[in-house]
Each structure stands twice: as structure tokens, then as C-alpha cells.
Design a protein around this motif. Structure first.
Motif, PDB file in Angstrom:
ATOM      1  N   ASN A 264       0.823  -1.223   0.000  1.00 28.82           N
ATOM      2  CA  ASN A 264       0.000   0.000   0.000  1.00 28.82           C
ATOM      3  C   ASN A 264       0.857   1.272   0.000  1.00 28.82           C
ATOM      4  O   ASN A 264       0.401   2.341   0.365  1.00 28.82           O
ATOM      5  CB  ASN A 264      -0.987   0.012   1.181  1.00 28.82           C
ATOM      6  N   GLU A 265       2.109   1.121  -0.389  1.00 25.20           N
ATOM      7  CA  GLU A 265       3.019   2.255  -0.351  1.00 25.20           C
ATOM      8  C   GLU A 265       4.020   2.103  -1.486  1.00 25.20           C
ATOM      9  O   GLU A 265       4.465   0.986  -1.769  1.00 25.20           O
ATOM     10  CB  GLU A 265       3.751   2.239   1.004  1.00 25.20           C
ATOM     11  N   PHE A 266       4.361   3.200  -2.156  1.00 25.75           N
ATOM     12  CA  PHE A 266       5.296   3.112  -3.290  1.00 25.75           C
ATOM     13  C   PHE A 266       6.068   4.414  -3.414  1.00 25.75           C
ATOM     14  O   PHE A 266       5.658   5.459  -2.903  1.00 25.75           O
ATOM     15  CB  PHE A 266       4.547   2.805  -4.590  1.00 25.75           C
ATOM     16  N   SER A 267       7.212   4.339  -4.097  1.00 28.06           N
ATOM     17  CA  SER A 267       8.086   5.513  -4.227  1.00 28.06           C
ATOM     18  C   SER A 267       8.088   5.997  -5.666  1.00 28.06           C
ATOM     19  O   SER A 267       8.210   5.204  -6.595  1.00 28.06           O
ATOM     20  CB  SER A 267       9.516   5.141  -3.840  1.00 28.06           C
ATOM     21  N   LEU A 268       7.972   7.302  -5.829  1.00 27.91           N
ATOM     22  CA  LEU A 268       7.978   7.897  -7.160  1.00 27.91           C
ATOM     23  C   LEU A 268       9.038   8.982  -7.257  1.00 27.91           C
ATOM     24  O   LEU A 268       9.405   9.593  -6.251  1.00 27.91           O
ATOM     25  CB  LEU A 268       6.612   8.538  -7.475  1.00 27.91           C
ATOM     26  N   ARG A 269       9.475   9.226  -8.505  1.00 25.61           N
ATOM     27  CA  ARG A 269      10.362  10.362  -8.747  1.00 25.61           C
ATOM     28  C   ARG A 269       9.556  11.440  -9.455  1.00 25.61           C
ATOM     29  O   ARG A 269       8.809  11.147 -10.390  1.00 25.61           O
ATOM     30  CB  ARG A 269      11.542   9.926  -9.603  1.00 25.61           C
ATOM     31  N   ILE A 270       9.711  12.673  -8.989  1.00 24.62           N
ATOM     32  CA  ILE A 270       9.044  13.790  -9.661  1.00 24.62           C
ATOM     33  C   ILE A 270       9.908  14.200 -10.858  1.00 24.62           C
ATOM     34  O   ILE A 270      11.099  14.468 -10.703  1.00 24.62           O
ATOM     35  CB  ILE A 270       8.848  14.971  -8.683  1.00 24.62           C
ATOM     36  N   LEU A 271       9.293  14.215 -12.025  1.00 22.94           N
ATOM     37  CA  LEU A 271      10.091  14.462 -13.235  1.00 22.94           C
ATOM     38  C   LEU A 271      10.387  15.943 -13.475  1.00 22.94           C
ATOM     39  O   LEU A 271      11.383  16.297 -14.080  1.00 22.94           O
ATOM     40  CB  LEU A 271       9.401  13.846 -14.460  1.00 22.94           C
ATOM     41  N   ASN A 272       9.502  16.787 -12.975  1.00 26.54           N
ATOM     42  CA  ASN A 272       9.714  18.225 -13.120  1.00 26.54           C
ATOM     43  C   ASN A 272      10.797  18.681 -12.136  1.00 26.54           C
ATOM     44  O   ASN A 272      10.552  18.846 -10.941  1.00 26.54           O
ATOM     45  CB  ASN A 272       8.392  18.951 -12.845  1.00 26.54           C
ATOM     46  N   SER A 273      12.011  18.902 -12.672  1.00 24.32           N
ATOM     47  CA  SER A 273      13.130  19.149 -11.762  1.00 24.32           C
ATOM     48  C   SER A 273      13.065  20.522 -11.095  1.00 24.32           C
ATOM     49  O   SER A 273      13.798  20.800 -10.165  1.00 24.32           O
ATOM     50  CB  SER A 273      14.451  18.987 -12.521  1.00 24.32           C
ATOM     51  N   SER A 274      12.152  21.378 -11.535  1.00 22.49           N
ATOM     52  CA  SER A 274      12.068  22.687 -10.884  1.00 22.49           C
ATOM     53  C   SER A 274      11.228  22.639  -9.608  1.00 22.49           C
ATOM     54  O   SER A 274      11.199  23.595  -8.834  1.00 22.49           O
ATOM     55  CB  SER A 274      11.497  23.722 -11.864  1.00 22.49           C
ATOM     56  N   VAL A 275      10.537  21.522  -9.409  1.00 18.06           N
ATOM     57  CA  VAL A 275       9.777  21.387  -8.153  1.00 18.06           C
ATOM     58  C   VAL A 275      10.382  20.249  -7.334  1.00 18.06           C
ATOM     59  O   VAL A 275      10.316  19.082  -7.730  1.00 18.06           O
ATOM     60  CB  VAL A 275       8.284  21.067  -8.434  1.00 18.06           C
ATOM     61  N   ASN A 276      11.007  20.583  -6.208  1.00 17.63           N
ATOM     62  CA  ASN A 276      11.527  19.499  -5.388  1.00 17.63           C
ATOM     63  C   ASN A 276      10.411  18.936  -4.503  1.00 17.63           C
ATOM     64  O   ASN A 276       9.328  19.512  -4.406  1.00 17.63           O
ATOM     65  CB  ASN A 276      12.757  19.928  -4.587  1.00 17.63           C
ATOM     66  N   VAL A 277      10.707  17.792  -3.872  1.00 14.14           N
ATOM     67  CA  VAL A 277       9.664  17.095  -3.122  1.00 14.14           C
ATOM     68  C   VAL A 277       9.124  17.955  -1.975  1.00 14.14           C
ATOM     69  O   VAL A 277       7.919  18.020  -1.739  1.00 14.14           O
ATOM     70  CB  VAL A 277      10.179  15.735  -2.605  1.00 14.14           C
ATOM     71  N   ALA A 278      10.024  18.644  -1.285  1.00 15.24           N
ATOM     72  CA  ALA A 278       9.587  19.463  -0.150  1.00 15.24           C
ATOM     73  C   ALA A 278       8.574  20.500  -0.619  1.00 15.24           C
ATOM     74  O   ALA A 278       7.544  20.737   0.042  1.00 15.24           O
ATOM     75  CB  ALA A 278      10.796  20.150   0.488  1.00 15.24           C
ATOM     76  N   LYS A 279       8.842  21.092  -1.765  1.00 17.21           N
ATOM     77  CA  LYS A 279       7.928  22.112  -2.286  1.00 17.21           C
ATOM     78  C   LYS A 279       6.606  21.471  -2.724  1.00 17.21           C
ATOM     79  O   LYS A 279       5.531  22.021  -2.465  1.00 17.21           O
ATOM     80  CB  LYS A 279       8.580  22.852  -3.456  1.00 17.21           C
ATOM     81  N   PHE A 280       6.710  20.325  -3.370  1.00 20.82           N
ATOM     82  CA  PHE A 280       5.506  19.608  -3.804  1.00 20.82           C
ATOM     83  C   PHE A 280       4.608  19.296  -2.600  1.00 20.82           C
ATOM     84  O   PHE A 280       3.414  19.552  -2.608  1.00 20.82           O
ATOM     85  CB  PHE A 280       5.917  18.315  -4.529  1.00 20.82           C
ATOM     86  N   ILE A 281       5.226  18.762  -1.539  1.00 20.56           N
ATOM     87  CA  ILE A 281       4.456  18.414  -0.338  1.00 20.56           C
ATOM     88  C   ILE A 281       3.824  19.665   0.268  1.00 20.56           C
ATOM     89  O   ILE A 281       2.654  19.667   0.657  1.00 20.56           O
ATOM     90  CB  ILE A 281       5.350  17.676   0.694  1.00 20.56           C
ATOM     91  N   LYS A 282       4.593  20.739   0.310  1.00 21.96           N
ATOM     92  CA  LYS A 282       4.076  21.979   0.893  1.00 21.96           C
ATOM     93  C   LYS A 282       2.884  22.524   0.093  1.00 21.96           C
ATOM     94  O   LYS A 282       1.856  22.891   0.666  1.00 21.96           O
ATOM     95  CB  LYS A 282       5.196  23.019   0.954  1.00 21.96           C
ATOM     96  N   GLU A 283       3.038  22.535  -1.227  1.00 19.63           N
ATOM     97  CA  GLU A 283       1.953  23.053  -2.065  1.00 19.63           C
ATOM     98  C   GLU A 283       0.715  22.170  -1.979  1.00 19.63           C
ATOM     99  O   GLU A 283      -0.415  22.665  -1.934  1.00 19.63           O
ATOM    100  CB  GLU A 283       2.418  23.164  -3.540  1.00 19.63           C
ATOM    101  N   MET A 284       0.935  20.871  -1.962  1.00 17.46           N
ATOM    102  CA  MET A 284      -0.193  19.938  -1.838  1.00 17.46           C
ATOM    103  C   MET A 284      -0.864  20.106  -0.468  1.00 17.46           C
ATOM    104  O   MET A 284      -2.088  20.035  -0.358  1.00 17.46           O
ATOM    105  CB  MET A 284       0.280  18.497  -2.024  1.00 17.46           C
ATOM    106  N   ALA A 285      -0.070  20.318   0.579  1.00 16.10           N
ATOM    107  CA  ALA A 285      -0.621  20.481   1.920  1.00 16.10           C
ATOM    108  C   ALA A 285      -1.517  21.710   1.992  1.00 16.10           C
ATOM    109  O   ALA A 285      -2.550  21.713   2.664  1.00 16.10           O
ATOM    110  CB  ALA A 285       0.506  20.566   2.946  1.00 16.10           C
ATOM    111  N   LYS A 286      -1.133  22.771   1.245  1.00 18.22           N
ATOM    112  CA  LYS A 286      -1.975  23.966   1.215  1.00 18.22           C
ATOM    113  C   LYS A 286      -3.328  23.637   0.587  1.00 18.22           C
ATOM    114  O   LYS A 286      -4.316  24.323   0.815  1.00 18.22           O
ATOM    115  CB  LYS A 286      -1.281  25.062   0.414  1.00 18.22           C
TER     116      LYS A 286
END
Lengths: 491, 427
Positions: B366-388
Motif C-alpha cells: 500500500n506504499e510506493f516511491s515515485l520520482r518527480i520528473l519536473n526538476s524545478s519542483v523538489n519534493v519538499a515544495k511539492f508536499i508543501k503546495e499539496m498540503a496547502k
């Protein structure tokens, strides 16, 4: 096997849950279409991984589960149902408002890895609770990673180790009084130390001259329970701390008995460098039938940099989960802390406030002395420390019981039939047939009188009672622990 | 108290004056309302703690103060309720994990794993000085193990993961056992591992146990719910199972208290840490329960005990027993399968956006790892934006890689919400 559930009074019998064909859960509707719903595990993962035989769990409906566990619960004695004077465990009343608060929906459903900016209020709770504990103790900072008292001890001992490592010393010995909790030597060994026992003096306290005999450059520290497990204040604590500090050793206090001090004295004034608090004892979080608890570890300023990580830091008006302790002993738990326990402890302190906090220890001490004096008259020649006063708990030996040819354990089981949970027995180990009673501050005089009367009644009828295998009134009779160990059945 | 001064009330600056009950409740409910709203916030983060559904019946039963206000059952005659429930807990966890003996709980999965490692060292009677830990073990757990082992001369070494599958690299394991395990060793793997990948224990176990002297195999798990679908450690001859049981009827509680699970082969029971409940008879020859083998424990053995643990996670274990009874055999398997399906649906949909790629090819639960292909958005930023946008999107495992978990608490519409918002954040 089971004929009818009715046995006696309001006890109802139950069997292990092993019926068939039903389930008691309403599974959340996921919105999957019927073809997805029909698929088996093999449609998603290699069949070599797929479990062939489902675990044999009970197959029962919700009402069956409710009745089963409701009946089970009625076979327990608990703080809410009886006087529970288990010594050294501080079985005080657990205020219901704290349970209400701890079950607030957003707090209990909070994932520990939620970004900091969304959990500021939760971090503030931990931060403010820390400040209050520091004020109550005079210490500089608390770490909340340890999950219970023993984990707090382990963390404290690791700090001692790290402290000496940093100073280029490798000291091996931790001095521990013979009256200590079993966790003290066990935690010392776990942290890589050799525990050395110090004999307690006749008056129930550590003798300064005796302590001096054990001093050497290999002594890393002393682990001292104060008040000790006889319920006696270590009157020379300041001198002992001084001797230790002169030797370059550290002073660790087992804070399991902090209920005797809270709000009245600061442990830093005793020369203590570090302490663990059992938040499920002094700070009223419930004991849960054996846990969970929380074992906050507090240290003096010069030891702050060794505390476990992660911890809550505060700067620029933001709270943050930080890992940057200069010489941290490392991680003790997977996440930040036992948050739900800290919430209860914090609520407890707020409900008392600075105006009432000191009455906790005052009444706890008063109640313990009331029992000590009154029971001392019934259990003649059984109070090893008859002359002085005790702190939050008192201890008796089995001298009076032996005269009636009855053992401490028989006495404890007899008490059950009178409607009381037995005290801690056979601990501390250096009191013969020890009976250790901690009433706490939340018991009324009427309850204490009832308990004292019960002891009197047992003593009076002892010849008659001796012939009976107690307890008689409980769901089960005397449990055969020898058989349980001889042929262990685990499941 | 002799020469110790009494506290001056003025020193208590932070502690306010006493709060009445209504004010106190208001104080905390204000805090609560400033935290993410449980009804709106969808959680796709796991990493050792999972957002499962908890039926009301669990809360109702556990709020019986006969369960939560006593302490450790030192007097079995007046504690049969707790002992009976813990016995059922042990039985159910033994069934789920496939282990012979399970104890009455540890603090949490990490401490449980650390104690398992210590136990394996004891079982080697001082010969074992090598602990091989797969890089697939939760890094938080590994840190705790290091805190426990840190001051001894026992070496901890990593076993790398296979770059492609994300499973423990068997060649690296063989090499390290062969070159460094001559005096005995302990191997630790996690099932499913930290990156979500299911380890191939069928392949690993014979390799590990084939060495001489025979190494100990410890299988950890942070998501034993997976054992409703995949074969559990006991089926693969694991020596010790040490996991986190919070998924069974316990709230996440911002990280604690949790529920440490500990199981082992029967022959090792005398080296196990913690309390164990056994079934016996009472003086009337009726079934009764009590703690057994207490001579392993600190209150009897003091410095020579198998562990220093005293207070454990009893109440959370009782919660788990209640929860698993409610789930029943059918519900447990069904919910487990639902986790598997929903996580695969989210993975498929995310890959379809072409904004992510799968980090590892190995099967997952029930858990998997992905790579974000858009290199201008790092994971920390992605998580922060999604959290908003009220979505906890996952956990950062590196600047470009994210760990995502899906449970039965995430419906298809939550999954669609994830997709929609991820597209908005990443494009």
C-alpha cells in the motif's frame, strides 16, 4: 463447554472469540467498480508473495465483540472501581476531562510527518509543557522521546555515557541503592554500565559515609530514587550530590516518585543533574492496564546538548521539529513523542494551575502518613521506620503477619475479598515480606479508613480466614502461576 | 525535606492559575481547530505510521475505565479482563505474523526492532558481532537500533538495495555474510520495506540460514496489515518478527503512543523481552490467565534481565485485539486487499500524468516511491503546495523522490483529488 454465562453477582463468563461466518466491521466504501472489487491479490502482485492461508481471526459481529470485551472489562479491578494503593505506581484518579481532550478529532488523527507549518499548535503544546516542567524542577530542558520510565532511564544513562565520552573519559560504574526499582540496574546494563549496589542505612536512607566508600574515578554517576522506595526522603541528597560532583560524577534521579515533590520543591535544589518523569504516574495520565506512558527526561543546562532527537525548537516565532543537537545520544523513538500522553499531562497541570499544584504532593504525603500511623497500630512491630514520617508512600514488613503464620501474598489476596486492590508486595526487596502502600492524594479519608478497617478485620479473623484459599469473590480463584510457567500456553 | 527550600510560587511563570473545566476544554478545542481538519485533509503519508479507519466500537470499548485505569496485572485474580484480552492479542498477532510466540507489546516498532537485535546477540552468546541491516529498513528504526547498540563493539553494516527492483540485494548480502559473518551475524530486513517494496523472503531466507554459523533473520514491518495479502515472516522461517502494530485500531496521535509487536520462534522464548501472558488454571480448575516466564524481567532479574522494559503499550494492544475481532477473518483480508488495490490505482493514475516515474519495479502493498520528473519542483515544495490544498501528498525520501501510501481511508474521489492537484502543482 460453556453452559450458561451467569456465574455469580454481575460476573459473566466468556470464551475466546472463535465463532464462524460473520464480521463486525463496516468497511469504508472506496468507490471501486465491480470488476476491480472482484480481483484478487494475484492481479496486482506476483503470486509467489500472495498469502495462501488467511489468518484465523475471530468471525464475530459487532454486538458480540461489544459484549465480549464489556464482560472482560468487568473482571478487572481498576482505579475507577476500587482503592488501588499499588506502591511506587502512583495510581491516582485520571481526570475524565483529560481523556476528552486527548480524543479531540484533529489531534488524534494527526500524522507525525505533517509539515511543520500545519502543526504549530501541536508543537506549541510540547514546547510550553517543557517550560512548565523546567520551572517545576529547576532543570533546563526536557526531552520527550522516551516512551516510558525505563526508556527515560536508558536515555539518561546514555547521556551520562556520552558526557564522559566527550570529556575523553570512560567511566563504567553506576551506583544504585539496594532499594531501587528493578529498571535502574536493567537500564544501566543496557546502556553499557556496571551497576554497583549501595546498602541503605538502618533509617532507610543512604548514609553519606557509606556512599563515600564506593567513590572512585570509575564512578560515572549515581541513580537515586527520591523519595526512595521506602517512601523516605533522602535527607542527605544534597551532600551526596556534592560528593558525586566533587568526584566528577553525575547525579541521576529516578523521578517515579515525584508525586511527593511536585509544586513544593525543585529537584535542582538537591543538586540533581537529570531526572525522568513518568507522565502516567505523577501527571495523571492513565496506566492503561500496563501502558502506554511517557518517560520525559529532564537535564541541567550543561547536558542539554546530549538530549535525544528529534525535539521541538522555537525561534523567529516558529516552532520546528529539529534534529540538530550538538552531541545528541540519537533517536530513542521513531517519531517525536507520545503526544497523546503529553496532552493529558499538560491538561492536568493547567487544570491545577500554579495556585493548586503544591497541594498535590501535600495531600499525597498527608494520606500516606495517615495510613502509616493507623496501620502501624494494627500491624504491630511491622513498620521498619516507625519513628519518622514518610513521604508519598509507606512500607511495612511481615513481622505481624508472620506471628499469625500468614504470608504477605496470602494477606494481599485476602484484601481482594474486602474490595481493595492489594498494595505492591515483596518490594523493596530488602524489607522482609514488604507491603508497600501508596494511597495518592485523590483518595478520601473515608476510603483510607475503609482500607485500614479491612486490614484490622483480616487481622482479627485471621485464624478463620487462613483456612480459605483467597480470593473467593473474584471471577477466578487463585491463579496457578506454577502451572502457567511449567507448561506455557502462549496462544 | 531538610535544607531543600520550598518553591516560591512566583517562579512558576509559565504555568497559569488554575483553569476551570470549561475553560480548559475550550483551550484545547481551540488548539484542535487550528490543526488540519480530519474531515477535509486527505492523508497519503505513511513511512511507518498509517491512516487506517477505526470503527466507533473500538473507542466505545476502550473508553471503559476498567481497561484504562488499572496498571500492569501483577495480581492476576483481579486483572483477568486485561490478561484475557492480551492473550487474545498475542494469539491474533501470532496468527497474522505466522510466529510461534508473541509478547504482550513493546513501546513501538523501532524499540521492538532494537530489542530484537539485542536478543539475537544474546542468543549467539557473545560470538555475534555483525548486524547486517538492509537499506530497505525504515531509517528511523535504524537510528533507534544504532542508539541501542552504539556503545558496544557490535558492528552495524548496510546491505544495499537492488537499483532496479528496490529489494535487498542478495549478492551484497552474500558477500558481507561471507567476508564478515564468520563469528555469527544477524540480518535485518523489513517487509514490505521502507520504499514500499515487497522483499523476496523466499529467496533471501535459505541464503541467510544456509551460512555457518547460522545467522539470525529478523523481519521488521511497519505495516503488518500487508500480511492480509502477502505471506508473513513466520511463513519464511524468520527467527524474530519485530514490527509496528499501530495500524490495528490505533490513532496516529501525532506519532505516539504506538504499539510494538514482538514475535519469535518458540525455542527462543526465554530470551524474549517484555511481558507474556499464558493460559493456566485457577484453584477451581477453571481456565485463567497470568503473566509467565517473569524471571526474564527486570522486576525479578534486575541487571540480568532480558530488557529494562516495564510499562509497555498494553492499552494499545487491547485496542488492537478489539479492532481485529471486529474486522474478523473476512474483513481483515478484505481491507488488506482494498489497500493493495487503491494504492495500485493511484500509482497507475499518477504514472499516466507523465509527471512521475516509478522509482523501483518491485511489487508493493500500500506504499510506493515515485520520482518527480519536473526538476524545478523538489519534493519538499511539492508536499508543501499539496498540503496547502489539504492533501498530505507523502513523505520526502530525497529531493526528487516521494513515498506515497494509500489505505482504505482514501476513496477513489480522494485519489482523483490527488491527481488533479498534483497536475496543478507540477505543471
Amino acid at each position: 463447554m460453556l453452559k450458561f454465562p451467569g456465574i455469580k453477582g454481575l460476573f459473566f463468563d466468556e470464551e475466546l472469540l472463535i465463532s464462524k461466518g460473520v464480521m463486525g466491521i463496516s468497511i469504508p466504501c472506496s468507490g471501486l467498480n465491480s470488476s476491480d472489487l472482484k480481483k484478487s491479490g494475484r492481479a496486482y502482485i506476483d503470486k509467489k508473495f500472495v498469502r495462501k492461508k488467511a489468518p484465523r481471526l475471530p468471525e464475530v459481529s459487532e454486538p458480540t465483540v461489544i459484549r465480549h470485551f464489556t464482560r472482560l472489562s468487568s473482571w478487572n479491578m481498576s482505579v475507577d472501581s476500587v482503592f488501588y494503593p499499588l506502591g511506587s505506581c502512583t495510581m491516582k484518579y485520571n481526570p475524565k476531562i483529560n481523556e476528552c481532550i486527548a480524543s479531540l478529532g484533529n489531534m488524534k488523527n494527526l500524522h507525525p510527518l505533517t509539515p511543520d507549518f500545519l502543526v504549530q499548535p501541536a508543537l506549541k503544546i510540547i514546547h510550553d509543557f517543557n517550560l512548565i516542567l523546567c520551572e517545576l524542577t529547576g532543570l533546563a530542558e526536557f526531552g520527550f522521546a522516551p516512551q516510558a520510565g525505563a526508556a527515560g532511564e536508558f536515555s539518561g544513562l546514555k547521556i551520562i555515557r556520552k558526557y564522559f565520552d566527550s570529556n575523553g573519559e570512560s567511566r563504567k560504574i553506576i551506583l544504585i541503592p539496594d532499594s531501587s526499582h528493578g529498571t535502574n540496574p536493567a537500564s544501566s546494563v543496557l546502556a553499557g554500565f556496571t551497576p554497583v549496589e549501595i546498602k541503605t542505612g538502618k533509617d532507610g536512607t543512604l548514609n553519606v559515609e557509606d556512599v563515600k566508600k564506593y567513590i572512585s574515578k570509575d564512578v560515572a554517576g549515581i541513580m537515586i530514587t527520591n523519595p526512595n522506595t521506602f517512601g523516605i526522603f533522602e535527607k542527605d541528597i544534597k551532600k551526596i550530590s556534592g560528593i558525586m560532583h566533587e568526584n566528577g560524577s553525575l547525579v541521576y534521579m529516578d523521578g517515579a516518585n515525584f508525586n511527593a515533590f511536585i509544586g513544593n520543591v525543585r529537584i535542582s535544589d538537591m543538586g540533581i543533574d537529570m531526572v525522568q518523569f513518568n507522565l502516567h504516574k505523577t501527571f495523571s495520565a492513565p496506566h492503561g492496564g500496563g501502558g502506554p506512558g511517557s518517560g520525559a527526561i529532564g537535564v541541567a543546562d550543561f547536558l542539554k546538548k546530549y538530549l535525544p532527537v528529534p525535539y521541538v525548537s522555537f525561534s523567529n516565532a516558529r516552532y520546528k521539529i529539529s534534529e540538530d543537537k550538538e552531541r545528541t545520544i540519537g533517536r530513542i523513538a521513531p517519531f517525536l513523542c507520545n503526544f497523546a500522553i503529553i496532552v493529558r499531562a499538560y491538561a492536568y497541570l493547567l487544570s491545577l494551575g500554579r495556585d493548586n499544584i503544591s497541594s498535590v504532593s501535600e495531600i499525597a504525603i498527608l494520606n500516606a502518613n495517615y495510613i502509616k500511623k493507623k496501620l502501624g497500630k494494627i500491624l504491630k512491630d511491622s513498620d521498619p521506620f516507625e519513628k519518622g514520617l514518610c513521604m508519598h508512600e509507606c512500607v511495612f514488613n511481615d513481622a505481624a503477619l508472620e506471628k499469625s503464620d500468614i504470608s504477605t501474598v496470602e494477606f494481599a489476596k485476602l484484601l481482594i475479598d474486602y474490595g481493595f486492590h492489594p498494595p505492591t508486595i515483596y518490594f523493596p526487596k530488602n524489607i522482609h515480606g514488604a507491603i508497600m502502600i501508596e494511597p495518592t492524594e485523590t483518595e478520601s479519608v473515608k476510603t483510607l479508613d475503609g482500607f485500614i478497617k479491612a486490614v484490622g478485620a483480616i487481622k482479627f479473623k485471621i485464624k478463620k480466614l487462613k483456612a480459605i484459599k483467597s480470593p473467593q469473590k473474584t471471577k477466578v480463584g487463585r491463579v496457578n502461576e506454577v502451572l502457567a510457567n511449567k507448561h506455557p500456553i502462549f496462544k | 525535606m531538610g535544607d531543600i527550600p520550598l518553591i516560591d510560587e512566583s517562579l512558576l511563570e509559565t504555568l497559569s492559575s488554575c483553569m476551570d473545566e470549561k475553560t480548559l476544554y475550550r483551550f484545547f478545542s481551540d488548539i484542535d481547530s487550528n490543526l488540519p481538519d480530519k474531515n477535509k485533509f486527505s492523508i497519503f503519508a505513511g513511512g511507518g505510521i498509517y491512516n487506517h479507519f477505526i470503527p466507533s466500537a473500538v473507542d466505545s470499548l476502550i473508553s471503559r475505565s476498567e481497561f484504562y485505569t488499572p496498571y500492569t496485572p501483577y495480581q492476576p485474580e483481579v486483572s483477568q479482563g486485561t490478561l484475557f484480552a492480551l492473550f487474545e492479542f498475542q494469539s491474533m498477532i501470532a496468527e497474522i505474523s505466522g510466529m510461534d510466540v508473541v509478547n504482550a507489546s513493546m513501546y513501538d516498532g523501532a524499540e521492538s526492532l532494537a530489542e530484537a537485535v539485542l536478543m539475537s546477540i544474546r542468543l549467539c552468546k557473545g560470538n555475534n558481532n555483525l548486524i547486517l541491516i538492509s537499506e530497505g529498513v525504515n531509517p528511523r528504526f535504524v537510528s533507534v537500533v544504532k542508539t541501542f547498540i552504539g556503545d558496544t563493539d557490535i558492528k552495524i553494516e548496510n546491505v544495499v538495495l537492488d537499483d532496479k527492483t528496490g529489494r535487498t540485494n542478495i549478492e551484497d548480502l552474500k558477500f558481507k555474510l561471507k567476508s564478515k559473518g564468520k563469528n555469527g551475524a544477524t540480518v535485518v530486513v523489513q517487509q514490505p520495506n521502507y520504499f514500499g517494496v515487497i522483499e523476496d523472503l523466499e529467496e533471501l531466507e535459505p541464503v541467510i540460514h544456509g551460512f555457518n554459523p547460522r545467522p539470525f533473520l529478523i523481519v521488521s514491518s511497519t505495516e503488518p496489515y500487508s500480511f492480509g495479502v502477502i505471506s508473513p515472516p513466520g511463513f519464511y522461517n524468520a527467527d524474530i518478527f519485530a514490527g509496528e502494530g499501530n495500524s490495528f485500531g490505533n490513532y496516529m496521535n501525532f506519532g505516539g503512543p504506538l504499539l510494538g509487536l514482538f514475535g519469535a520462534k518458540k525455542e527462543y522464548v526465554r530470551q524474549m523481552p517484555g511481558r507474556i501472558v499464558g493460559k493456566t488454571k485457577d484453584s477451581r480448575n477453571k481456565d485463567a490467565y497470568s503473566f509467565i516466564l517473569s524471571t526474564r524481567e527486570q522486576h525479578i532479574r534486575r541487571g540480568a534481565a532480558t530488557s529494562n522494559i516495564c510499562t509497555n503499550s498494553s492499552l494499545n494492544a487491547v485496542r488492537a485485539a478489539i479492532y481485529l475481532s471486529l474486522c474478523s477473518k473476512e474483513g481483515f483480508s478484505e481491507i488488506s486487499l482494498l489497500n493493495l488495490k487503491l494504492s495500485h490505482i493511484l500509482k497507475e493514475k499518477l504514472l499516466k500524468t507523465k509527471l512521475f516515474k516509478l522509482l523501483y519495479s518491485g511489487d508493493f502493498f500500500n506504499e510506493f516511491s515515485l520520482r518527480i520528473l519536473n526538476s524545478s519542483v523538489n519534493v519538499a515544495k511539492f508536499i508543501k503546495e499539496m498540503a496547502k490544498r489539504e492533501i498530505l501528498a507523502g513523505i520526502e525520501i530525497s529531493e526528487s523522490d516521494i513515498l506515497i501510501s494509500v489505505t482504505e481511508n482514501n476513496s477513489l474521489s480522494d485519489i482523483d483529488g490527488y491527481i488533479k492537484n498534483a497536475k496543478a502543482v507540477l505543471t
